[in-house]
Design a protein around this motif. Structure first.
Motif, PDB file in Angstrom:
ATOM      1  N   GLU A  58      42.904 146.106 -16.952  1.00 27.68           N
ATOM      2  CA  GLU A  58      41.797 146.421 -16.149  1.00 27.68           C
ATOM      3  C   GLU A  58      41.985 146.286 -14.784  1.00 27.68           C
ATOM      4  O   GLU A  58      41.535 147.050 -13.897  1.00 27.68           O
ATOM      5  CB  GLU A  58      40.461 145.368 -16.532  1.00 27.68           C
ATOM      6  CG  GLU A  58      39.451 146.007 -15.728  1.00 27.68           C
ATOM      7  CD  GLU A  58      38.119 145.093 -16.242  1.00 27.68           C
ATOM      8  OE1 GLU A  58      37.020 145.188 -15.881  1.00 27.68           O
ATOM      9  OE2 GLU A  58      38.157 143.862 -16.957  1.00 27.68           O
TER      10      GLU A  58
ATOM     11  N   TYR B 113      43.995 149.117 -13.574  1.00 29.45           N
ATOM     12  CA  TYR B 113      43.010 150.738 -13.576  1.00 29.45           C
ATOM     13  C   TYR B 113      42.112 150.579 -12.468  1.00 29.45           C
ATOM     14  O   TYR B 113      42.261 151.684 -11.760  1.00 29.45           O
ATOM     15  CB  TYR B 113      42.507 150.635 -15.024  1.00 29.45           C
ATOM     16  CG  TYR B 113      41.834 152.174 -15.119  1.00 29.45           C
ATOM     17  CD1 TYR B 113      42.364 153.045 -15.479  1.00 29.45           C
ATOM     18  CD2 TYR B 113      40.453 151.883 -14.599  1.00 29.45           C
ATOM     19  CE1 TYR B 113      41.687 154.386 -15.755  1.00 29.45           C
ATOM     20  CE2 TYR B 113      39.872 153.612 -14.551  1.00 29.45           C
ATOM     21  CZ  TYR B 113      40.502 154.409 -15.154  1.00 29.45           C
ATOM     22  OH  TYR B 113      39.840 155.537 -15.036  1.00 29.45           O
TER      23      TYR B 113
ATOM     24  N   CYS C 283      44.218 153.489 -11.015  1.00 27.85           N
ATOM     25  CA  CYS C 283      43.902 154.603 -11.809  1.00 27.85           C
ATOM     26  C   CYS C 283      42.638 155.348 -11.471  1.00 27.85           C
ATOM     27  O   CYS C 283      42.428 156.304 -11.717  1.00 27.85           O
ATOM     28  CB  CYS C 283      44.014 154.239 -12.920  1.00 27.85           C
ATOM     29  SG  CYS C 283      45.611 153.758 -13.550  1.00 27.85           S
ATOM     30  N   ARG C 284      41.465 154.310 -11.224  1.00 30.09           N
ATOM     31  CA  ARG C 284      39.985 154.872 -11.227  1.00 30.09           C
ATOM     32  C   ARG C 284      40.002 155.873  -9.854  1.00 30.09           C
ATOM     33  O   ARG C 284      39.005 156.572 -10.061  1.00 30.09           O
ATOM     34  CB  ARG C 284      39.049 153.615 -11.116  1.00 30.09           C
ATOM     35  CG  ARG C 284      39.230 153.045  -9.796  1.00 30.09           C
ATOM     36  CD  ARG C 284      38.193 152.120  -9.535  1.00 30.09           C
ATOM     37  NE  ARG C 284      36.900 152.589  -9.020  1.00 30.09           N
ATOM     38  CZ  ARG C 284      35.840 152.082  -9.462  1.00 30.09           C
ATOM     39  NH1 ARG C 284      35.639 151.162 -10.332  1.00 30.09           N
ATOM     40  NH2 ARG C 284      34.530 152.708  -9.204  1.00 30.09           N
TER      41      ARG C 284
ATOM     42  N   HIS D  54      41.074 159.108 -11.953  1.00 27.98           N
ATOM     43  CA  HIS D  54      40.545 159.427 -13.262  1.00 27.98           C
ATOM     44  C   HIS D  54      39.082 158.859 -13.398  1.00 27.98           C
ATOM     45  O   HIS D  54      38.489 159.136 -14.477  1.00 27.98           O
ATOM     46  CB  HIS D  54      41.389 158.541 -14.298  1.00 27.98           C
ATOM     47  CG  HIS D  54      42.759 159.206 -14.414  1.00 27.98           C
ATOM     48  ND1 HIS D  54      42.966 160.624 -15.008  1.00 27.98           N
ATOM     49  CD2 HIS D  54      44.011 158.733 -13.721  1.00 27.98           C
ATOM     50  CE1 HIS D  54      44.172 160.621 -14.986  1.00 27.98           C
ATOM     51  NE2 HIS D  54      44.866 159.746 -14.380  1.00 27.98           N
TER      52      HIS D  54
ATOM     53  N   ALA E  25      37.161 156.195 -17.001  1.00 27.15           N
ATOM     54  CA  ALA E  25      38.058 156.944 -17.375  1.00 27.15           C
ATOM     55  C   ALA E  25      37.595 158.419 -17.889  1.00 27.15           C
ATOM     56  O   ALA E  25      38.074 159.068 -18.747  1.00 27.15           O
ATOM     57  CB  ALA E  25      38.801 156.218 -18.243  1.00 27.15           C
TER      58      ALA E  25
ATOM     59  N   LEU F  84      40.624 160.410 -19.459  1.00 23.27           N
ATOM     60  CA  LEU F  84      41.655 159.334 -20.500  1.00 23.27           C
ATOM     61  C   LEU F  84      40.907 158.550 -21.428  1.00 23.27           C
ATOM     62  O   LEU F  84      41.380 157.993 -22.536  1.00 23.27           O
ATOM     63  CB  LEU F  84      42.058 158.288 -19.405  1.00 23.27           C
ATOM     64  CG  LEU F  84      43.021 158.757 -18.465  1.00 23.27           C
ATOM     65  CD1 LEU F  84      43.583 157.662 -17.525  1.00 23.27           C
ATOM     66  CD2 LEU F  84      44.101 159.615 -19.107  1.00 23.27           C
ATOM     67  N   SER F  85      39.563 158.555 -21.540  1.00 21.34           N
ATOM     68  CA  SER F  85      38.603 157.547 -22.363  1.00 21.34           C
ATOM     69  C   SER F  85      38.597 158.090 -23.554  1.00 21.34           C
ATOM     70  O   SER F  85      38.392 157.584 -24.730  1.00 21.34           O
ATOM     71  CB  SER F  85      37.315 157.499 -21.479  1.00 21.34           C
ATOM     72  OG  SER F  85      36.701 159.002 -21.661  1.00 21.34           O
TER      73      SER F  85
ATOM     74  N   ILE G  30      42.448 150.965 -21.342  1.00 20.72           N
ATOM     75  CA  ILE G  30      41.918 152.307 -21.396  1.00 20.72           C
ATOM     76  C   ILE G  30      41.321 152.711 -22.732  1.00 20.72           C
ATOM     77  O   ILE G  30      40.196 153.415 -22.773  1.00 20.72           O
ATOM     78  CB  ILE G  30      42.711 153.429 -20.931  1.00 20.72           C
ATOM     79  CG1 ILE G  30      43.076 153.185 -19.351  1.00 20.72           C
ATOM     80  CG2 ILE G  30      42.288 154.854 -21.100  1.00 20.72           C
ATOM     81  CD1 ILE G  30      44.463 153.867 -18.742  1.00 20.72           C
TER      82      ILE G  30
END
Length: 174
Positions: A98, A101, A105-106, A109, A113, A122-123, A169
């Motif tokens: 987490e 991410y 990543c957030r 994405h 996600a 991605l979710s 994720i």
């Protein structure tokens, strides 16, 4: 002249340029070019960008293949971080996943996600898929239209980081 606001990006008609965080997307006719902040081309080619009624964005190449279909790859189950079954290992640190991410990543994405603009959701992906993709990007292999954007983020990831990200994720979002 038509315009559409896509997250942080703005696209105005044909032959326009959109600025989105650290990349620039230029659209001329049916050609799309993505450049980074230093002006280096990271992706280019003929494409059609379609925004459907649900706000989903599909980028199709000149041959009509959608980016989602060109972005699929099978896993062979030999990846060290994945394990033979593709099940999330007990050693996975979801809290570390987490943290990683939310820090990186957030930005592309989304906070849940869900995907933003041309960055995929991605979710809805499973653990084995995410592990495979991150390992593939880490090796510098191109597997889809956003490969050149993902490779620099994946290269420094250790197997443990990939396990943690994939575990987060695939367990944090519905």
């Amino acid at each position: 002249m038509k315009s559409a606001i896509l997250g942080a990006a703005v696209v105005i008609g044909l032959g326009a340029t959109a600025q989105a965080d650290e990349v620039t997307i230029s659209v001329t006719g049916n050609a799309v070019t993505v450049t980074d902040q230093s002006g280096d081309v990271v992706a280019e080619g003929g494409a059609t960008i379609v925004i459907d009624g649900d706000g989903e964005i599909v980028i199709s190449s000149e041959d009509g293949a959608a980016s989602e279909s060109t972005d699929e790859a099978a896993t062979d189950g030999t990846d060290a971080a994945q394990g033979a079954s593709g099940a999330i290992p007990a050693s996975a640190d979801v809290a570390a996943g987490e943290e990683a991410y939310q820090a990186v990543c957030r930005n592309c994405h989304g906070p849940k996600a869900q995907g933003i603009a041309s960055y995929p959701r991605l979710s809805d992906k499973d653990y084995a898929y995410i592990v495979d993709r991150l390992e593939t990007y880490r090796e510098g292999e191109r597997v889809g239209p956003n490969s050149m954007l993902m490779i620099p983020h994946a290269r420094p990831l250790a197997d443990e980081d990939i396990v943690n990200l994939a575990a987060y994720i695939t367990t944090a979002f519905d």
